[in-house]
Design a protein around this motif. Structure first.
Motif, PDB file in Angstrom:
ATOM      1  N   SER A 249       0.847  -1.183   0.000  1.00  0.00           N
ATOM      2  CA  SER A 249       0.000   0.000   0.000  1.00  0.00           C
ATOM      3  C   SER A 249       0.892   1.245   0.000  1.00  0.00           C
ATOM      4  N   ALA A 250       0.275   2.406  -0.151  1.00  0.00           N
ATOM      5  CA  ALA A 250       1.060   3.637  -0.286  1.00  0.00           C
ATOM      6  C   ALA A 250       1.831   3.985   0.979  1.00  0.00           C
ATOM      7  N   TYR A 279      -2.804   3.307  -9.416  1.00  0.00           N
ATOM      8  CA  TYR A 279      -2.363   2.970  -8.065  1.00  0.00           C
ATOM      9  C   TYR A 279      -3.020   3.892  -7.028  1.00  0.00           C
ATOM     10  N   ASN A 283      -5.655   2.897  -3.814  1.00  0.00           N
ATOM     11  CA  ASN A 283      -5.371   3.199  -2.408  1.00  0.00           C
ATOM     12  C   ASN A 283      -6.474   3.990  -1.712  1.00  0.00           C
TER      13      ASN A 283
END
Length: 284
Positions: A249-250, A279, A283
């Motif tokens: 994840s970010a 992306y 998120n």
């Protein structure tokens, strides 16, 4: 047969003549040495039932087949085994002979990968039935060899991880190839560690893929579907030919074990990179 092929417009070229054998060539002695080399042990005193029942047959095979014919240098031992395997695979009820010649093929230097490619060639160019027969025989032979070796432990840290190629990954990902294929199994696996924000490109797997998340928080997304969050302890099954990506994840790194079936060495088809826009949307 040659005349029939010629009438069909097929021109068969003749191969080179074999090098003449020396005058003092001992076909019986040469044949005995060749056969021992092929089978990987000394069977000068052949224990086989046919040799005990009719020694003259064994003498003929040693002198003529393994002596005179194998001495002809127009074909290598590998070439002869491929030709023999092809003929045996086309006939029914010859599984013991197939297994015997697969053992010989490995003894003379044909690799397991080459023999698996041979089985695949049977499937595409001859028939699925002959490929299945040959494949079953080969699997048994390879299993015998690995069973004889016993249990093997691959220690962690022996091989350093490699960085994921920028052609297939965005951001930093390290790949630790934990285990390769151990025939007859076609399963291999790796631990992949993603830094925050790192992810794979879009890709598919010929036989599917299993992911087991071990650390951090990540995402997996199928093409056209919403992304799913994945956390330690989660397992993810990705069906064959499903276009997808996975990664961290970010705001968190993520590590997972990735397991695939890879019988022919082409388990993964890589596609385009996941864009920053895709992306970021995943998120949310």
């Amino acid at each position: 047969m040659l005349e029939t092929r010629k009438a069909s417009g097929i021109e068969d070229s003749f191969g080179e003549e074999a090098t003449p054998l020396p005058e003092n060539f001992d076909s019986h002695e040469a044949g005995n040495q060749v056969r021992n080399e092929l089978v990987g042990r000394d069977i000068t005193d052949n224990p086989s039932a046919y040799a005990r029942f009719a020694p003259v047959i064994d003498d003929y095979l040693k002198a003529h087949l393994f002596g005179d014919i194998f001495a002809r240098d127009t074909l290598s031992y590998k070439d002869r085994e491929i030709a023999t395997l092809s003929a045996l695979a086309a006939m029914e009820g010859l599984s013991p002979q197939l297994k015997g010649h697969f053992r010989v093929s490995l003894n003379v230097g044909l690799s397991q990968t080459e023999l698996l490619d041979f089985v695949q060639a049977l499937k595409t160019s001859v028939s699925a039935k002959s490929a299945d027969t040959a494949g079953d025989a080969l699997s048994e032979v390879i299993a015998e060899r690995y069973s004889a070796e016993g249990i093997r432990v691959s220690r962690a840290g022996i091989h350093p991880p490699t960085k994921g190629s920028p052609d297939y990954f965005t951001g930093t990902a390290e790949i630790d190839n934990r285990f390769g294929k151990h025939p007859p199994s076609v399963v291999r696996g790796a631990t992949v560690t993603f830094e925050a924000g790192a992810r794979t490109a879009w890709h598919t797997h010929q036989h599917g893929q299993l992911l087991i998340v071990t650390e951090g928080s990540g995402l997996v997304q199928e093409w056209g579907e919403a992304a799913k969050v994945i956390r330690p302890g989660d397992s993810v099954w990705i069906p064959p030919h499903k276009k997808h990506w996975h990664g961290a994840s970010a705001n968190s790194p993520m590590a997972h074990i990735a397991i695939v079936e890879d019988p022919q060495g082409n388990a993964t088809e890589w596609m385009e990179l996941v864009t920053d826009e895709q992306y970021s949307e995943a998120n949310k």
